[in-house]
Design an enzyme around this catalytic site. Sequence first.
Site, PDB file in Angstrom:
ATOM      1  N   HIS A 136       0.833  -1.201   0.000  1.00  0.00           N
ATOM      2  CA  HIS A 136       0.000   0.000   0.000  1.00  0.00           C
ATOM      3  C   HIS A 136       0.868   1.250   0.000  1.00  0.00           C
ATOM      4  O   HIS A 136       0.618   2.196  -0.772  1.00  0.00           O
ATOM      5  CB  HIS A 136      -0.909  -0.011   1.236  1.00  0.00           C
ATOM      6  CG  HIS A 136      -1.724   1.215   1.406  1.00  0.00           C
ATOM      7  ND1 HIS A 136      -3.004   1.356   0.887  1.00  0.00           N
ATOM      8  CD2 HIS A 136      -1.453   2.390   2.053  1.00  0.00           C
ATOM      9  CE1 HIS A 136      -3.470   2.548   1.200  1.00  0.00           C
ATOM     10  NE2 HIS A 136      -2.562   3.197   1.908  1.00  0.00           N
ATOM     11  N   GLU A 137       1.895   1.285   0.850  1.00  0.00           N
ATOM     12  CA  GLU A 137       2.743   2.473   0.940  1.00  0.00           C
ATOM     13  C   GLU A 137       3.581   2.658  -0.329  1.00  0.00           C
ATOM     14  O   GLU A 137       3.728   3.779  -0.823  1.00  0.00           O
ATOM     15  CB  GLU A 137       3.647   2.387   2.178  1.00  0.00           C
ATOM     16  CG  GLU A 137       2.890   2.322   3.500  1.00  0.00           C
ATOM     17  CD  GLU A 137       1.940   3.494   3.706  1.00  0.00           C
ATOM     18  OE1 GLU A 137       2.161   4.575   3.119  1.00  0.00           O
ATOM     19  OE2 GLU A 137       0.958   3.323   4.446  1.00  0.00           O
ATOM     20  N   HIS A 140       1.497   4.227  -3.043  1.00  0.00           N
ATOM     21  CA  HIS A 140       1.352   5.687  -2.951  1.00  0.00           C
ATOM     22  C   HIS A 140       2.487   6.387  -3.701  1.00  0.00           C
ATOM     23  O   HIS A 140       2.263   7.358  -4.435  1.00  0.00           O
ATOM     24  CB  HIS A 140       1.370   6.136  -1.489  1.00  0.00           C
ATOM     25  CG  HIS A 140       0.047   6.065  -0.796  1.00  0.00           C
ATOM     26  ND1 HIS A 140      -1.110   6.625  -1.320  1.00  0.00           N
ATOM     27  CD2 HIS A 140      -0.313   5.538   0.406  1.00  0.00           C
ATOM     28  CE1 HIS A 140      -2.113   6.423  -0.479  1.00  0.00           C
ATOM     29  NE2 HIS A 140      -1.653   5.764   0.558  1.00  0.00           N
ATOM     30  N   GLU A 199      -6.300   6.445  -1.397  1.00  0.00           N
ATOM     31  CA  GLU A 199      -6.168   5.296  -0.510  1.00  0.00           C
ATOM     32  C   GLU A 199      -6.713   4.032  -1.172  1.00  0.00           C
ATOM     33  O   GLU A 199      -6.114   2.954  -1.077  1.00  0.00           O
ATOM     34  CB  GLU A 199      -6.904   5.562   0.809  1.00  0.00           C
ATOM     35  CG  GLU A 199      -6.303   6.668   1.651  1.00  0.00           C
ATOM     36  CD  GLU A 199      -4.857   6.395   2.038  1.00  0.00           C
ATOM     37  OE1 GLU A 199      -4.542   5.241   2.367  1.00  0.00           O
ATOM     38  OE2 GLU A 199      -4.049   7.341   1.996  1.00  0.00           O
TER      39      GLU A 199
END
Length: 276
Positions: A136-137, A140, A199
């Site tokens: 997820h990070e 980004h 997100e």
Amino acid sequence: MKYRNQIIGALASVLLMGCATNPFTGKKTLALVSNSQIFPMAFQQYDQFLSQNKVVKGTSDAEMITRIGQKISKAAERWFNANGHPEYLEGYKWEYNLVDDKTVNAWCMPGGKIVFYTGILPIAANEAGIAAIMGHEVAHALANHGQQRMSAGQIQQVAGVAGSIAMSGKSAAAQQIFAQAFGIGSQVGIMLPFSRSHETEADKIGINLMAIAGYNPEEAAKLWVRMKANSSKSGNGAPPEMLSTHPSNDTRIANLTKWAPEARREAAKFGVTSFK
């Protein structure tokens, strides 16, 4: 009217010129500030943060964060090469650090600078849980969400100035009402949904990356079940989704459950058929 039209025209021109293409979705994104400008600032801020916090070194947990981070970033490299973007990661400088802090959080700065707090490790629970967070990070950073947010902030400021000029001939009370309405409306109607969409996009990209890296994508939804339980246990109830920068836990769990089979199919394209 003259000044308002000039500002609106200038804003439209900036929007037309300041766009990039998201390689994962093919959609146009805001890019009013280049990564060549953003990355050096992010790297400097990251180094400053590390110098002011207790970085964990040499432990099995710290080594695990680095090992999983390298697997996820390697999965991203494989994806870009396979999809015709071998040059995309130019300028990225991946770094993964564990910081001694009870906060339940992890984050990534533009250009690939990642921090995990020790407080999130019990909820991650296992390597696959950490991989879900890491994916997820990393997502980004890859989707340039920092660049888009900076660009959106600039547009919000310009739009506010344009509105103020348009209201310049109105009464003080009318101007105050506009300022309050614009602040609330732009935040709830534009900026917060913009953040939530980032997100959700990072969740979708991240679950694919963790699968390509060899981690069971079904663990991503399980991670958020644990996140939800931790929020309930700690009494930190989340605000309504429309007032939050993040999707609700239930929304994320439903999305990640739905996307897990797709992530398995994506991983199979890279010869990955068994998972940790």
